[in-house]
Design an enzyme around this catalytic site. Structure first.
Site, PDB file in Angstrom:
ATOM      1  N   CYS A 129       0.865  -1.267   0.024  1.00 42.53           N
ATOM      2  CA  CYS A 129       0.054   0.047   0.044  1.00 42.53           C
ATOM      3  C   CYS A 129       0.863   1.155   0.243  1.00 42.53           C
ATOM      4  O   CYS A 129       0.331   2.370  -0.542  1.00 42.53           O
ATOM      5  CB  CYS A 129      -0.889   0.085   1.239  1.00 42.53           C
ATOM      6  SG  CYS A 129       0.030   0.220   2.752  1.00 42.53           S
ATOM      7  N   HIS A 334      -1.515   1.614   7.897  1.00 43.35           N
ATOM      8  CA  HIS A 334      -1.686   1.478   6.506  1.00 43.35           C
ATOM      9  C   HIS A 334      -1.390   2.751   6.082  1.00 43.35           C
ATOM     10  O   HIS A 334      -1.442   3.985   6.385  1.00 43.35           O
ATOM     11  CB  HIS A 334      -3.432   1.029   6.290  1.00 43.35           C
ATOM     12  CG  HIS A 334      -3.554   1.026   4.668  1.00 43.35           C
ATOM     13  ND1 HIS A 334      -3.321   0.209   3.954  1.00 43.35           N
ATOM     14  CD2 HIS A 334      -4.889   1.675   4.231  1.00 43.35           C
ATOM     15  CE1 HIS A 334      -3.843   0.252   2.992  1.00 43.35           C
ATOM     16  NE2 HIS A 334      -4.573   1.299   2.870  1.00 43.35           N
ATOM     17  N   ASN A 358      -7.373   6.053   0.088  1.00 39.44           N
ATOM     18  CA  ASN A 358      -7.020   4.696   0.395  1.00 39.44           C
ATOM     19  C   ASN A 358      -6.754   3.895  -0.684  1.00 39.44           C
ATOM     20  O   ASN A 358      -7.280   3.668  -1.640  1.00 39.44           O
ATOM     21  CB  ASN A 358      -7.952   4.079   1.286  1.00 39.44           C
ATOM     22  CG  ASN A 358      -7.791   2.451   1.825  1.00 39.44           C
ATOM     23  OD1 ASN A 358      -6.818   2.064   1.111  1.00 39.44           O
ATOM     24  ND2 ASN A 358      -8.630   2.077   2.619  1.00 39.44           N
TER      25      ASN A 358
END
Length: 815
Positions: A129, A334, A358
């Site tokens: 990520c 994250h 995201n």
């Protein structure tokens, strides 16, 4: 004496106990999704001698593309083949991925559809990520995007199954060529994909980045700053939001205006790195379970109702029961992209907003200013249009600045220039780049908590020559930024490598030492405090910090936190005004001119050359009888033979025989007989190889033997070197630490540079980084022999010699 380094301790990358002891622990960077091991690399300063046999020069993208078109074949990358070796290195996965080209996956594949933008990026089943968050930021700067992703690529025109992407790599831009085979399961991409099923630029970019680091698995876990720098060549600043300056919003706004890339994250309080499997659960089984549960319907272009279910969709990184999503919809551990900042008029007041994305392409903030927040109805319609407010599950959302600084803990900003974001002025900065390495046992000294070895680290002189142009600042100050980056740690993960904890210190050089490029010694650091240093030692790829110091000469000492950790790095220095930055390198020299006893053709010549003498033809060895009758007195000796000299003579006669010359085997017997009588010197004696080197040093006619006079010369040298050895053998163990070898060599009159000290350590130290007496003497014999040989060939004294192949082989083979 300088104080001990202290550093705040940030959350650790894995649940592991702290080591006991009084030394403060360095700060640990929270890698967003993975961990790794630790290992020392293999370094050889003479590795370049193998370059000619490694292979032919790599072909460029244009050459490969043209060749494939001419042969009417699709390109297959031999360096990053479409098989398991390019996927994972730690274990074999229980399911088999099928590698397919885009035309085999869907109809009408496209490289880019309607421009590359942040909504084209949806994370797959790989913990990268951090990388995808950086891509989303990259799409906001079209100029940078076109540099990384050449847009003249297509699945239609001149398609040959070959693509290329460009990345900044430790000071230079590199072109990475790949084929377009991608791993699939049930005909769906396993890793990064686009919202459009037939768009493939993001998947191919991820593959090129995986090739750059050796495998897809190497991308598992990291910090957004890594990819940001690899996309731009910029310099990153790292902020702990809770300790950030009061004008943080202004800093972020200027970053957006200047095209800087920004990412953020929330520390994972569970001590489990996001993207790793829980204890006891096999990672291969975990990913296999995720892949089998992939919902093909998620790849349709139709809109999804983000409120249809409170459960996360099945296309996930980790199973729902192991996720770290908070009740507000944010995910701990994250990486998010910061894609915008704005202000909106709400109920008569201006509200500061931050837009985030995201990289999953789903799972969004559900608090104030989220997509479905009911109070959006109080915002003017034109304002909503300007803010591009949509109720779609695309991973992008707005939140208030107050909520942002409350929930998020880290902010990473990659600046395309070194301009301070607090300033309204844009400057033209100068930059200097130095490459270096820490070598275990020689130049990997650790931080200044380790005073015995800290001084051995590489040192870089920085000359700040001109003060800043700031009429509002009365101080005579130079502004500069130092960035220390470790190299290739991610690529070497398959070898057990992990990021070292790194930092640097800056010392002011006394005026009397200005212009002196000598390596600063241990005593300097014992009695001088640093003028500045990195805020903390931390396990990130790069550590950077701004400084303001008066014009002067400084030395920058980059180091790992612990000593004996081997790796490569680059050190960049940005300054508003002219600066000079270069590695401190001692001049290679020998203190006193020694008689040069060397000939270019040992078999046919018999010459003895002095440093300041012309060669004398026919000057050879005297006969053994004459040598015995009139031995030349050695420096410091009396006319009458000492007991030691008489002992030597007797032993020499017994072993040498009638010719009064000894070979290497006989020399070994003589030396070991005498050395063993020195009870204060712990040694196992000399090896046959060492004795051969000694004969090569003293042999004047190429006979391969020594006479008594030559042996006396040799023994006097050994005695002088023995005193140096005993001085540094403080614990009387019969060995000295390899870090002390630098001083020992210097005491013997040899002055070398860092590369040569590294070579000596690799050549003569054992696995514990200790050097025994035999290796110590052998090293000095080799040094003296090489200096003698060089001076013999350097007839004009300009420090440069020219050898033909015969002379070169004679020099290297008989030494």
């Amino acid at each position: 004496m300088p104080t001990v380094i202290s550093a705040s301790v940030a959350p650790r990358t894995a649940a592991e106990p702290r080591s006991p002891g009084p030394v403060p622990h360095p700060a640990q960077s929270k890698a967003t999704e993975a961990g790794g091991g630790n290992a020392s690399g293999i370094y050889s300063a003479i590795i370049s001698r193998n370059f000619p046999i490694i292979g032919v020069k790599e072909k460029t993208f244009e050459q490969l593309h043209k060749k494939c078109l001419e042969k009417k074949v699709l390109y297959v990358d031999p360096e990053f083949p479409p098989d398991e070796t390019s996927l994972f290195y730690s274990q074999k996965f229980p399911i088999q991925f099928i590698w397919k080209r885009p035309p085999e996956i869907c109809e009408n594949p496209r490289f880019i559809i309607d421009g590359a933008n942040r909504t084209d990026i949806c994370q797959g089943d790989l913990g990268d990520c951090w990388f995808l968050a950086a891509i989303a930021c990259l799409t906001l700067n079209q100029r940078l995007l076109f540099r990384v992703i050449p847009h003249d690529q297509s699945f239609i025109e001149n398609y040959a199954g070959i693509f290329h992407f460009q990345f900044w790599r430790y000071g230079e831009w590199v072109d990475v060529v790949i084929d377009d085979c991608l791993p699939t399961y049930n005909n769906q991409l396993v890793f990064t994909k686009s919202n459009h099923r037939n768009e493939f630029w993001s998947a191919l970019l991820e593959k090129a980045y995986a090739k750059l680091h050796g495998s897809y698995e190497a991308l598992k876990g990291g910090n957004t700053t890594e990819a940001m720098e690899d996309f731009t060549g910029g310099v990153t600043e790292f902020f702990e939001i809770r300790d950030a300056p009061s004008d943080m919003h202004k800093i972020m706004k200027k970053a957006i205006e200047r095209g800087s890339l920004m990412g953020c994250s929330i520390d994972d309080g569970t001590n489990m790195t996001y993207g790793t499997s829980p204890s006891g659960l096999n990672m291969g089984e975990l990913i296999a379970r995720m892949v089998r549960n992939m919902d093909n319907s998620l790849f349709r272009d139709s809109d999804l109702d983000p409120r249809a279910s409170v459960e996360r969709p099945t296309r996930t990184i980790v199973p729902v029961q192991y996720e770290t999503r908070m009740a507000c919809g944010l995910v701990r551990g994250h990486a998010y992209s910061v894609t915008g900042l704005d202000e909106v008029l709400f109920k008569g007041e201006k509200v500061k907003l931050v837009r985030l994305r995201n990289p999953w392409g789903q799972v969004e903030w559900n608090g104030s200013w989220s997509d479905g927040w009911k109070d959006w109805s109080f915002v003017d319609k034109d304002e909503k249009a300007r803010l591009q407010h949509q109720v779609t599950e695309d991973g992008e959302f707005w939140m208030s600045y107050e909520d942002f600084i409350y929930h998020f803990t880290k902010l990473e900003i990659c600046n395309l220039t070194a301009d301070a974001l607090q300033s309204d002025k844009l400057q033209t900065w100068t930059v200097s780049v130095n490459e270096g390495r820490w070598v275990r046992g020689c130049s990997a000294g650790g931080c200044r908590n380790f005073p015995d070895t800290f001084w051995t680290n590489p040192q870089y002189r920085l000359k700040l020559l001109e003060e800043d142009d700031d009429p509002d600042d009365s101080e005579v100050i130079c502004s500069f930024l130092v960035a220390l980056m470790q190299k290739n740690r991610r690529k070497d993960r398959k070898l057990g490598a992990n990021l070292f904890t790194i930092g640097f210190a800056i010392y002011e050089v006394p005026k009397e030492m200005h212009g002196n490029r000598q390596h600063l010694q241990k005593d300097f650091f014992l009695y001088n405090a640093s003028r500045a240093r990195s805020k903390t030692y931390i396990n990130m790829r790069e550590v950077s910090q701004r400084f303001r110091l008066p014009p002067s000469e400084y030395v920058i000492v980059p180091s790992t936190y612990e000593p004996h950790q081997e790796g490569e790095f680059i050190l960049r220095v940005f300054s508003e005004k002219r600066n000079l930055s270069e590695e401190v390198e001692n001049t290679i020299s020998v203190d006193r001119p020694v008689p040069i006893i060397f000939v270019s053709d040992r078999a046919n010549s018999n010459k003895e050359l002095g440093v300041d003498q012309e060669s004398e033809e026919g000057k050879g060895k005297t006969s053994p009888d004459k040598q015995e009758q009139s031995p030349q007195p050695q420096p410091g000796s009396s006319d009458q033979e000492s007991e030691e000299q008489q002992q030597f003579r007797n032993i020499f006669k017994q072993i040498a025989g009638d010719d009064m010359e000894i070979c290497a085997d006989e020399l070994k017997k003589v030396l070991n007989t005498v050395v063993n009588k020195h009870k204060d010197l712990k040694t196992h004696g000399f090896t046959l190889e060492s004795c051969r080197s000694m004969i090569a040093l003293m042999d004047t006619d190429g006979s391969g033997k020594l006479n008594l006079q030559e042996f006396h010369h040799l023994w006097n040298k050994i005695k002088a070197w023995q005193k140096i050895f005993k001085h540094y053998d403080t614990d009387q163990s019969g060995t000295i630490n390899s870090y002390e070898m630098r001083n020992a060599v210097n005491d013997a009159g040899f002055h070398l540079n860092n590369q040569l000290y590294d070579i000596i350590t690799m050549r003569y130290a054992d696995k514990h980084m200790n050097i025994d007496f035999d290796s110590f003497i052998c090293c000095f014999v080799r040094l003296e022999g090489m200096f003698r040989a060089f001076h013999a060939f350097d007839k004009d004294g300009d420090g440069i010699i020219k050898l033909n192949v015969l002379e070169w082989l004679q020099l290297t083979m008989y030494a």
